[in-house]
Design a protein around this motif. Structure first.
Motif, mmCIF file in Angstrom:
data_model
loop_
_atom_site.group_PDB
_atom_site.id
_atom_site.type_symbol
_atom_site.label_atom_id
_atom_site.label_comp_id
_atom_site.label_asym_id
_atom_site.label_seq_id
_atom_site.Cartn_x
_atom_site.Cartn_y
_atom_site.Cartn_z
ATOM 1 N N THR A 1 -4.184 9.545 12.334
ATOM 2 C CA THR A 1 -4.822 8.265 12.027
ATOM 3 C C THR A 1 -4.234 7.070 12.762
ATOM 4 O OG1 THR A 1 -3.395 8.004 10.074
ATOM 5 C CG2 THR A 1 -5.576 8.985 9.734
ATOM 6 N N ASN B 1 -0.896 11.180 9.266
ATOM 7 C CA ASN B 1 -0.375 9.993 9.951
ATOM 8 C C ASN B 1 -0.491 10.126 11.468
ATOM 9 O OD1 ASN B 1 0.276 8.781 7.512
ATOM 10 N ND2 ASN B 1 2.395 9.472 7.545
ATOM 11 N N ALA C 1 -7.224 7.547 4.640
ATOM 12 C CA ALA C 1 -6.064 8.421 4.780
ATOM 13 C C ALA C 1 -5.980 9.424 3.634
ATOM 14 C CB ALA C 1 -4.780 7.594 4.853
ATOM 15 N N THR D 1 -8.106 1.601 4.875
ATOM 16 C CA THR D 1 -7.379 2.633 5.620
ATOM 17 C C THR D 1 -6.628 3.560 4.665
ATOM 18 O OG1 THR D 1 -5.545 1.070 6.008
ATOM 19 C CG2 THR D 1 -7.175 1.338 7.770
ATOM 20 N N LEU E 1 1.817 8.141 3.274
ATOM 21 C CA LEU E 1 0.669 7.925 4.153
ATOM 22 C C LEU E 1 0.742 6.524 4.758
ATOM 23 C CD1 LEU E 1 -2.219 9.416 1.997
ATOM 24 C CD2 LEU E 1 -1.346 10.363 4.149
ATOM 25 N N TYR F 1 -0.926 3.178 6.152
ATOM 26 C CA TYR F 1 -2.179 2.446 5.972
ATOM 27 C C TYR F 1 -1.887 0.961 6.081
ATOM 28 C CZ TYR F 1 -0.603 1.132 1.298
ATOM 29 O OH TYR F 1 0.105 0.589 0.246
ATOM 30 N N SER G 1 -6.243 13.521 3.650
ATOM 31 C CA SER G 1 -5.032 14.262 3.269
ATOM 32 C C SER G 1 -5.306 15.502 2.424
ATOM 33 C CB SER G 1 -4.071 13.336 2.505
ATOM 34 O OG SER G 1 -4.565 13.043 1.202
#
Length: 211
Positions: A51, A48, A35, A31, A24, A26, A39
């Motif tokens: 975001t 991804n 995320a 964040t 992920l 971030y 998910s």
């Protein structure tokens, strides 16, 4: 799987990937939290994609609340359950501002009080953001733990407790990511890639196909 085999299991995984990371994307604990919430029932690749633009506009709870639920929803509409998740992101951001001065708490109980955050999400945040030796059991870890005999259990909590008891302390910090990546790319659900598996001789799986 016996203790010596478990130690060797993780030694080999660590040798292949000494510093495993989440897939992920971030930039800070906030964040990461968002995320991971997004998910649930979605792929890291899909999260991804959704975001990148969102986090450019809002990488903290103040900015996220200012965006509003409708804008968040529009950014993440390619993700499953996006309406509920958008509402959760806004509400958890408000709670972070109201109760935690805008910071992501380091306490499990406080994390699990946030909308959309269960035990697995809290474990991921504690592990990745704060370096706690937690093990978040997702579908990959549940499968690998049962299939290999590493830590069999009838549900995710049983597997988590089994792993915490059986994984040597030296390997516990990164065990979560080693197991996820092993399950995602090698010990796959439908067709495990046993010939490519570096721990196949330690594994109790009776359905191994080595050719």
């Amino acid at each position: 799987m016996k203790r010596a085999a478990i130690d060797e299991f993780f030694r080999r995984l660590s040798e292949r990937d000494p510093e495993p990371k989440t897939e992920l994307e971030y930039s800070n604990p906030y964040t990461l939290l968002v995320a991971v919430v997004l998910s649930a029932q979605a792929t890291d690749v899909g999260v991804n994609k959704a975001t990148r633009a969102l986090f450019e506009k809002a990488d903290n709870p103040t900015a996220m609340v200012a965006l509003g639920e409708a804008v968040v929803r529009d950014h993440i509409k390619t993700i499953g359950l996006y309406k509920t998740k958008a509402a959760n992101v806004i509400r958890l951001s408000e709670i972070l501002l109201d109760r935690h001065a805008g910071a992501v708490p380091r306490q499990r109980e406080a994390l699990e009080e946030l909308p959309g955050v269960g035990r697995k999400t809290a474990n991921v945040v504690l592990n990745v953001a704060f370096g706690e030796p937690t093990i978040a059991v997702d579908t990959h870890i549940f499968r690998v733990s049962n299939r290999t005999g590493l830590a069999p259990g009838k549900d995710v909590e049983a597997v988590e407790q089994g792993l915490l008891k059986r994984v040597p302390r030296a390997w516990r910090l990164h065990a979560h990511h080693w197991l996820i990546l092993h399950g995602r790319y090698v010990c796959k659900a439908r067709k495990p890639d046993c010939p490519a598996c570096i721990v196949r001789d330690l594994c109790d799986f009776t359905g191994k196909v080595l050719e």
